[in-house]
Write an enzyme that holds these catalytic residues in place. Structure first.
Site, PDB file in Angstrom:
ATOM      1  CG  ASN A 343      38.200  40.699  44.688  1.00  0.00           C
ATOM      2  OD1 ASN A 343      39.047  40.740  45.579  1.00  0.00           O
ATOM      3  ND2 ASN A 343      37.975  41.736  43.894  1.00  0.00           N
ATOM      4  CB  ILE A 344      40.854  35.683  44.844  1.00  0.00           C
ATOM      5  CG1 ILE A 344      41.243  36.443  43.573  1.00  0.00           C
ATOM      6  CG2 ILE A 344      39.830  34.614  44.535  1.00  0.00           C
ATOM      7  CD1 ILE A 344      41.939  35.584  42.532  1.00  0.00           C
ATOM      8  CB  CYS A 405      31.266  33.998  42.601  1.00  0.00           C
ATOM      9  SG  CYS A 405      32.279  32.577  42.112  1.00  0.00           S
ATOM     10  CB  SER A 406      33.763  36.186  38.973  1.00  0.00           C
ATOM     11  OG  SER A 406      33.585  37.381  39.709  1.00  0.00           O
ATOM     12  CG  ASP A 407      35.766  33.167  36.171  1.00  0.00           C
ATOM     13  OD1 ASP A 407      35.021  33.589  35.268  1.00  0.00           O
ATOM     14  OD2 ASP A 407      36.900  33.623  36.389  1.00  0.00           O
ATOM     15  N   GLY A 408      32.703  30.995  39.190  1.00  0.00           N
ATOM     16  CA  GLY A 408      32.009  29.862  39.791  1.00  0.00           C
ATOM     17  C   GLY A 408      32.903  28.779  40.355  1.00  0.00           C
ATOM     18  CG  ASP A 410      37.992  31.169  43.411  1.00  0.00           C
ATOM     19  OD1 ASP A 410      38.645  30.132  43.621  1.00  0.00           O
ATOM     20  OD2 ASP A 410      38.318  32.018  42.574  1.00  0.00           O
ATOM     21  NE  ARG A 411      33.731  35.802  44.863  1.00  0.00           N
ATOM     22  CZ  ARG A 411      33.847  37.010  44.305  1.00  0.00           C
ATOM     23  NH1 ARG A 411      33.591  38.088  45.032  1.00  0.00           N
ATOM     24  NH2 ARG A 411      34.207  37.139  43.047  1.00  0.00           N
ATOM     25  CE  LYS A 447      42.297  29.244  37.766  1.00  0.00           C
ATOM     26  NZ  LYS A 447      42.200  30.602  37.148  1.00  0.00           N
TER      27      LYS A 447
END
Length: 760
Positions: A343-344, A405-408, A410-411, A447
């Site tokens: 993750n970030i 990924c989680s919120d779609g 970043d990764r 973001k």
């Protein structure tokens, strides 16, 4: 001007103003586009708002009667002499110079070498005031461009002034205070609207032949009601009903339902979304139907992949928060894969360890390699490339993939864009790579403002996600350099301007944010700026149409540390001349000579044509004269050569039909002996307008303007005189008379002025 005294008085006045006072509210309402007052009231040449009374203006003029100091057109807020800039490779002999603080930059000038170090406030990542030393007060500045520099300021009070000023300037509170809203180019290179219309989402999908019989444009997000972080135009399966779209959006985190991002020529697709809100047992029939509709768009395969880019343990932990991942029992004909990108927060900590490895004071081989290994950075880069390769290989084999990924944002953005980079050669061109960023990063809502720390925000939201994407692209370029049209400089410019906020392209977190901020009207576009410097980004080894798709070599030995990014400001570790710059320079020199040879060849051909036809005319005329003399022996023969020459020349000039110099298919000005046409002087200027020999780049250390060249300063040749200049001194592009193509090429200012005098 006493800067400290001014700021103290200003702060005192500010404290006396209540939060609801008319004057304070008026100042708060000032925006960058505020028009100049009609009465022309100015203070030190700067327009004064109309609500500021003449009394206040008079008081400021009386108390601070010194005019502002300027440096290179920038108003100086603070000037400090005898500042030491410490280079960790040369701590015993620090550079002494002058430090200028402006509203946008921190500038250090070395008077002896005339070298300037410019630090944009928006590039600053952190500022640290170190303990007082015997030589002064040190100020450590770390930048998002991976520059780390220490300024030792003689007086602690001056250091404190610079420190407090920078703390207010480098990270604005409001997004409307960013640099892009006030930026104006030094010269009018391009209008403000250039670049904003280079890319349209509909046009990018038309390249993929979408919409078609399987995919259609969804109009439900025109007002961002379905998902406010998605673009207005989203493409979904034709079978998807309104109920399926609404229910799937509600079942996915942040409303980010599955949507098409890439369609391959074999009908296999890449769709992206966010994690489902499944918890431990929740399900959504419409979401299951949505994924089945996506699978049916590819008739060449009876199953598809759902790729969760997270480690399985992270996805399982999210179940406790009511999120999680798809239950395999509910989704038919789908194979699920977890591919383990961290993750970030892990990525942010990893980059910090990389910087610590690069900033070691006396690095040994083992110390640097151990620090790099412990950072885990190269392992993360390999993990992203591995996931992207899995997706690209699946699509290449005709299997559709849904990625989240989680919120779609970043990764998911990383691996979707890298997979397309591997699959489609269009995205490996300059225009295609920019279109890829517009589509998968800007339109689909990465973001940028939070991840890059454009404004004061939660530090936990900052993460080098886009930097990793550029790093992975560089890894692919290193392995397959002939497959990419752009070079390393192109990636570095992108990285730096994502963080600089000089252009509005990457400001905001989604498409809706950018429309609300009216960035296309209020700011310049990075794509417009880059379109004026395309020749700097060309990869001389590029071979189009070599391979349709490329594959990454994931062997540990092939994943490299990107020295050009993370250590680019370290002196002594870079080659004297980058190989790419030398190759590009040689290619440009060859292009110039070939263009000149083509022009001379056509000139010579025209002369030969003229001479041969003139000789034929003279021969015919001589034959006719001989015949007449034979028939009329009593006629007196004229032996005046000048008379005969002028007579034949007038006959040739009167020939309207087949005169060789009146051909319409010539690519240059028609050649003639007539003084009104091309003169010998003009022909001489054509020949001398192209430099046959270019100065070698190896022994040039400074420009003619005394600007020193270093490892990240590009040396550019003037195509007319062949000398080497810096980017400031070679900002003109004109067509040379000695080139057949007529294309504008770089020339220095001296040659440009000389050509202007010669032109009629």
């Amino acid at each position: 001007m006493d800067f400290t005294r001014f700021m103290n008085k200003f702060n005192e006045i500010e404290r006396q103003l209540s939060p609801t006072s008319a004057l304070r509210l008026s100042f708060d309402n000032i925006s960058p586009e505020t028009e100049e007052p009609p009465d022309g009231k100015r203070l030190w040449g700067v327009p004064v708002p109309p609500f500021v009374s003449d009394k206040v203006v008079s008081w400021i003029e009386e108390e601070f009667n010194e005019a502002p100091v300027y440096y290179n057109g920038n108003t100086v807020l603070k000037k400090v002499e005898n500042v030491r800039m410490i280079d960790r490779y040369n701590t015993k002999n620090p550079t002494v110079g002058t430090l200028y603080l402006t509203a946008t930059h921190l500038i250090f000038v070395e008077p002896d070498s005339n070298k300037e170090t410019w630090i944009l406030h928006m590039h600053i990542a952190s500022i640290e005031k170190l303990p007082l030393s015997t030589t002064g007060s040190p100020l450590l500045i770390r930048c998002k461009t991976f520059l780390s520099v220490t300024f030792v300021i003689p007086k602690d009070s001056e250091c404190h002034d610079v420190y407090t000023s920078l703390m207010k300037l480098f990270q604005p509170v409001s997004i409307n205070k960013l640099y892009c809203f006030n930026y104006q180019p030094a010269k009018d290179d391009f209008p403000k609207n250039v670049g904003w219309d280079f890319f349209k989402l509909e046009a990018e999908f038309k390249h993929m032949l979408v919409p078609n019989e399987n995919w259609t444009l969804c109009s439900m997000n025109e007002k961002y009601e379905l998902c406010d972080t998605y673009p207005r135009q989203i493409y979904v399966p034709k079978e998807a009903t309104t109920l399926m779209l609404i229910s799937s959006s509600r079942f996915r985190s942040k409303g980010r339902l599955p949507a098409l991002t890439y369609l391959h020529n074999n009908k296999a697709s890449i769709c992206r979304c966010s994690q489902p809100l499944s918890g431990f047992s929740a399900r959504c029939l419409e979401d299951e139907q949505m994924l089945e509709a996506i699978r049916k768009t590819n008739p060449n395969n009876d199953y598809m992949f759902v790729v969760d880019t997270r480690p399985r343990i992270n996805a399982m932990a999210n179940r406790a928060a009511g999120k999680g991942y798809e239950n395999e029992a509910f989704y038919e004909n789908i194979k699920f894969h977890f591919l383990g990108i961290e993750n970030i927060h892990v990525q942010r900590a990893s980059l910090q360890k990389v910087l610590e490895a690069c900033e070691q004071k006396s690095p040994t081989m083992s110390a640097f390699l151990n620090a790099l290994e412990s950072s885990g950075w190269l392992k993360h880069i390999r993990s992203i490339l591995d996931t992207s390769s899995f997706i690209a290989n699946a699509v290449d084999k005709g299997i559709s993939v849904v990625v989240h990924c989680s919120d779609g944002w970043d990764r998911t953005a990383q691996v979707c864009s890298l997979a397309q980079l591997m699959l489609n050669p269009y995205y490996r061109t300059i225009k295609g790579f920019q279109a890829l960023i517009e589509k998968d990063w800007l339109a689909f809502g990465h973001k940028f403002s939070e991840r890059c720390g454009h404004i004061q925000t939660d530090a936990r939201e900052v993460s080098p996600i886009f930097t990793q994407f550029l790093d992975c692209t560089w890894q692919l370029m290193s392995q397959r350099s002939e497959s990419f049209e752009f070079n390393e400089r192109f990636l570095l410019i992108l990285h730096d301007h994502v963080h600089s906020c000089q252009f509005g392209t990457f400001v905001g977190n989604c498409e809706k944010d950018r429309l609300d901020l009216k960035l296309a009207e209020r700011t310049f576009s990075l794509w417009g700026y880059m379109s004026n410097h395309l020749n700097e980004y060309i990869n001389p080894l590029y071979k189009p149409n070599v391979d349709e798709s490329i594959k990454a070599n994931l062997a540990p030995q092939c994943i490299k540390f990107w020295r050009g990014m993370y250590s680019r400001f370290e002196s002594g570790i870079h080659p004297r001349e980058p190989l790419g710059d030398l190759l590009l320079d040689s290619k440009e020199h060859c292009n110039s000579l070939e263009d000149h040879v083509q022009h001379l060849t056509k000139r010579i051909a025209s002369f030969k044509n003229y001479i041969s036809k003139s000789a034929k005319k003279l021969q015919d005329a001589t034959t006719t004269t001989t015949t007449k003399v034979t028939k009329e022996p009593t006629t007196n023969e004229i032996n005046d050569n000048k008379y005969n020459y002028d007579k034949k020349l007038s006959e040739l000039s009167a020939a309207d039909d087949d005169h060789p110099l009146k051909a319409s298919n010539m690519s240059f000005a028609n050649l003639s002996l007539n003084a009104e046409q091309t003169s010998p002087q003009a022909l001489s200027e054509e020949i001398s307008s192209v430099a046959l020999d270019w100065k070698s780049m190896r022994n040039v250390t400074t420009c003619s303007c005394s600007t020193p060249f270093d490892q990240f300063s590009k040396k550019t040749h003037c195509w007319r005189c062949g000398e080497i200049f810096c980017e400031r001194c070679i900002d003109k592009n004109v067509a040379l008379p000695g080139h057949d193509s007529g294309k504008p090429v770089p020339v220095c200012r001296g040659c440009f002025r000389q050509m202007q005098k010669q032109s009629p």
